[in-house]
Design a protein around this motif. Structure first.
Motif, PDB file in Angstrom:
ATOM      1  N   VAL A 167      -9.018   2.232   5.068  1.00 49.92           N
ATOM      2  CA  VAL A 167      -8.599   1.119   4.231  1.00 49.92           C
ATOM      3  C   VAL A 167      -9.634   0.796   3.174  1.00 49.92           C
ATOM      4  CG1 VAL A 167      -8.152  -1.362   4.257  1.00 49.92           C
ATOM      5  CG2 VAL A 167      -7.106   0.111   5.980  1.00 49.92           C
ATOM      6  N   LEU A 168      -9.164   0.730   1.919  1.00 44.32           N
ATOM      7  CA  LEU A 168      -9.977   0.258   0.792  1.00 44.32           C
ATOM      8  C   LEU A 168      -9.556  -1.184   0.529  1.00 44.32           C
ATOM      9  CD1 LEU A 168     -10.087   3.386   0.594  1.00 44.32           C
ATOM     10  CD2 LEU A 168     -10.334   3.112  -1.871  1.00 44.32           C
ATOM     11  N   ASP A 169     -10.536  -2.083   0.514  1.00 43.70           N
ATOM     12  CA  ASP A 169     -10.247  -3.514   0.543  1.00 43.70           C
ATOM     13  C   ASP A 169     -11.220  -4.249  -0.372  1.00 43.70           C
ATOM     14  OD1 ASP A 169      -9.608  -6.108   1.254  1.00 43.70           O
ATOM     15  OD2 ASP A 169     -10.165  -5.899   3.367  1.00 43.70           O
ATOM     16  N   ASN A 170     -10.702  -5.138  -1.206  1.00 47.56           N
ATOM     17  CA  ASN A 170     -11.598  -5.894  -2.079  1.00 47.56           C
ATOM     18  C   ASN A 170     -12.395  -6.953  -1.310  1.00 47.56           C
ATOM     19  OD1 ASN A 170      -9.017  -7.416  -1.910  1.00 47.56           O
ATOM     20  ND2 ASN A 170     -10.061  -8.858  -3.279  1.00 47.56           N
ATOM     21  N   GLU A 204      -3.816  -7.413  -4.975  1.00 47.71           N
ATOM     22  CA  GLU A 204      -2.881  -6.345  -5.351  1.00 47.71           C
ATOM     23  C   GLU A 204      -3.371  -5.586  -6.580  1.00 47.71           C
ATOM     24  OE1 GLU A 204      -0.527  -9.693  -3.432  1.00 47.71           O
ATOM     25  OE2 GLU A 204      -1.831  -9.568  -5.191  1.00 47.71           O
ATOM     26  N   ASP A 205      -4.016  -6.288  -7.491  1.00 46.79           N
ATOM     27  CA  ASP A 205      -4.496  -5.646  -8.717  1.00 46.79           C
ATOM     28  C   ASP A 205      -5.660  -4.698  -8.430  1.00 46.79           C
ATOM     29  OD1 ASP A 205      -2.627  -7.377  -9.797  1.00 46.79           O
ATOM     30  OD2 ASP A 205      -4.114  -8.872 -10.340  1.00 46.79           O
ATOM     31  N   TYR A 206      -6.530  -5.100  -7.491  1.00 47.75           N
ATOM     32  CA  TYR A 206      -7.601  -4.196  -7.048  1.00 47.75           C
ATOM     33  C   TYR A 206      -6.981  -2.911  -6.488  1.00 47.75           C
ATOM     34  CZ  TYR A 206     -11.347  -7.781  -7.183  1.00 47.75           C
ATOM     35  OH  TYR A 206     -12.279  -8.709  -7.575  1.00 47.75           O
ATOM     36  N   VAL A 207      -5.953  -3.090  -5.656  1.00 50.63           N
ATOM     37  CA  VAL A 207      -5.305  -1.941  -5.016  1.00 50.63           C
ATOM     38  C   VAL A 207      -4.665  -1.019  -6.053  1.00 50.63           C
ATOM     39  CG1 VAL A 207      -3.378  -1.260  -3.537  1.00 50.63           C
ATOM     40  CG2 VAL A 207      -4.904  -3.089  -2.825  1.00 50.63           C
ATOM     41  N   LEU A 253      -1.911   7.854  -0.677  1.00 50.86           N
ATOM     42  CA  LEU A 253      -2.461   6.587  -1.160  1.00 50.86           C
ATOM     43  C   LEU A 253      -1.368   5.523  -1.104  1.00 50.86           C
ATOM     44  CD1 LEU A 253      -4.273   8.085  -4.277  1.00 50.86           C
ATOM     45  CD2 LEU A 253      -5.290   7.607  -2.025  1.00 50.86           C
ATOM     46  N   LEU A 254      -1.410   4.684  -0.097  1.00 45.92           N
ATOM     47  CA  LEU A 254      -0.288   3.815   0.212  1.00 45.92           C
ATOM     48  C   LEU A 254      -0.672   2.336   0.094  1.00 45.92           C
ATOM     49  CD1 LEU A 254       0.796   5.789   3.388  1.00 45.92           C
ATOM     50  CD2 LEU A 254       1.571   6.153   1.030  1.00 45.92           C
ATOM     51  N   ILE A 255      -0.023   1.644  -0.840  1.00 48.38           N
ATOM     52  CA  ILE A 255      -0.232   0.203  -0.951  1.00 48.38           C
ATOM     53  C   ILE A 255       0.322  -0.442   0.314  1.00 48.38           C
ATOM     54  CG2 ILE A 255       0.280  -1.868  -2.285  1.00 48.38           C
ATOM     55  CD1 ILE A 255       0.656  -0.068  -4.729  1.00 48.38           C
ATOM     56  N   THR A 256      -0.476  -1.317   0.926  1.00 52.47           N
ATOM     57  CA  THR A 256      -0.161  -1.851   2.243  1.00 52.47           C
ATOM     58  C   THR A 256      -0.288  -3.364   2.267  1.00 52.47           C
ATOM     59  OG1 THR A 256      -1.033   0.190   3.221  1.00 52.47           O
ATOM     60  CG2 THR A 256      -0.730  -1.692   4.702  1.00 52.47           C
ATOM     61  N   VAL A 257       0.701  -4.019   2.847  1.00 47.94           N
ATOM     62  CA  VAL A 257       0.690  -5.472   3.002  1.00 47.94           C
ATOM     63  C   VAL A 257       0.240  -5.809   4.420  1.00 47.94           C
ATOM     64  CG1 VAL A 257       2.086  -7.576   3.029  1.00 47.94           C
ATOM     65  CG2 VAL A 257       2.498  -5.814   1.291  1.00 47.94           C
ATOM     66  N   VAL A 258      -0.731  -6.703   4.543  1.00 44.75           N
ATOM     67  CA  VAL A 258      -1.257  -7.107   5.846  1.00 44.75           C
ATOM     68  C   VAL A 258      -1.337  -8.631   5.925  1.00 44.75           C
ATOM     69  CG1 VAL A 258      -2.644  -4.996   5.985  1.00 44.75           C
ATOM     70  CG2 VAL A 258      -3.684  -7.091   5.086  1.00 44.75           C
ATOM     71  N   TRP A 271       1.873  -8.610  -9.961  1.00 45.86           N
ATOM     72  CA  TRP A 271       1.038  -7.431  -9.772  1.00 45.86           C
ATOM     73  C   TRP A 271       0.808  -6.784 -11.129  1.00 45.86           C
ATOM     74  CZ3 TRP A 271       2.317  -4.128  -4.861  1.00 45.86           C
ATOM     75  CH2 TRP A 271       2.467  -4.975  -3.754  1.00 45.86           C
ATOM     76  N   SER A 272      -0.448  -6.433 -11.403  1.00 43.15           N
ATOM     77  CA  SER A 272      -0.755  -5.790 -12.681  1.00 43.15           C
ATOM     78  C   SER A 272      -2.045  -5.000 -12.569  1.00 43.15           C
ATOM     79  CB  SER A 272      -0.894  -6.840 -13.794  1.00 43.15           C
ATOM     80  OG  SER A 272      -1.972  -7.721 -13.509  1.00 43.15           O
ATOM     81  N   LEU A 273      -2.171  -3.989 -13.401  1.00 42.62           N
ATOM     82  CA  LEU A 273      -3.450  -3.292 -13.506  1.00 42.62           C
ATOM     83  C   LEU A 273      -4.432  -4.228 -14.204  1.00 42.62           C
ATOM     84  CD1 LEU A 273      -2.168   0.238 -14.500  1.00 42.62           C
ATOM     85  CD2 LEU A 273      -3.450  -0.320 -12.423  1.00 42.62           C
TER      86      LEU A 273
END
Length: 206
Positions: free
Chosen positions: A158-161, A112-115, A132-137, A101-103
């Motif tokens: 949900v914000l999603d790439n 994950e990087d988009y998030v 603002l919650l990072i979420t695994v689906v 995971w990285s910016l």
């Protein structure tokens, strides 16, 4: 007359029960239920080790953002900007490892990087981190995927790439697995759909 009054009372009680049931169902749809504490993704743990300023220690009060028209426009703008700016690439292609995971400072990244970038841009713009919650689906193919859940007084969005539109969590078609706790970004909780989540205090965007 007595029978008429009794029937009217029964009807009124039935209406109240139906309204209450609809209210509970609405809560269940608006908010995912929270389960037990879950293990944080290794990608998050390693990201925090390398970027401690992005992962503050300590607890804070859970807050939901007030979803005003201005707030919604901010979400749409950030989601579109990141989705259009960052080019998708796997961690294996990017870093030569299975998971990192990285910016995406070089313009490339995976889900994950988009998030991480969307979360950072919103926090820098004054949004409360607790909303603002990072979420695994699990996506529609059953593969692991990461999205950003925004917890608001109007529900969870949900914000999603993989989707240019921001939608309610129930409209994604995903199975929600776990996400960050609102009170501590380094604590993760399991998610489920069966029970309404405990309400948290709403707070306007700073």
């Amino acid at each position: 007359m007595g029978l008429s009054r009794s029937f009217g009372t029964v009807v009124a009680i039935a209406a109240l029960v139906l309204t209450a049931s609809k209210s509970v169902a609405s809560e269940r749809v608006m908010y995912a239920s929270l389960g037990e504490t879950a293990r944080a993704p290794i990608g998050w743990v390693e990201f925090c080790s390398e970027n401690p300023t992005e992962c503050p220690n300590g607890t804070s009060q859970a807050r939901d953002v007030v979803m005003s028209q201005t707030a919604w426009k901010d979400l749409v703008r950030v989601n579109r900007y990141v989705n259009e700016t960052i080019k998708p690439i796997t961690d294996a292609e990017h870093w030569g490892v299975i998971e990192k995971w990285s910016l995406p400072t070089d313009g490339y990244g995976d889900c994950e990087d988009y998030v991480l970038l969307k979360r950072k841009l919103l926090i820098d713009a004054g949004w409360p981190r607790e909303a603002l919650l990072i979420t695994v689906v699990r996506d529609k193919k059953g593969d692991g995927h990461a999205v950003l859940t925004v917890k608001s007084d109007k529900g969870e969005f949900v914000l999603d790439n993989q989707n240019e539109d921001i939608v309610a969590w129930t409209e994604t078609g995903y199975r929600f697995v776990k996400r960050q706790s609102q009170s501590d970004p380094n604590t993760w909780v399991a998610l489920g759909d069966a029970r309404p989540a405990i309400a948290t205090a709403s707070a306007p965007r700073r």
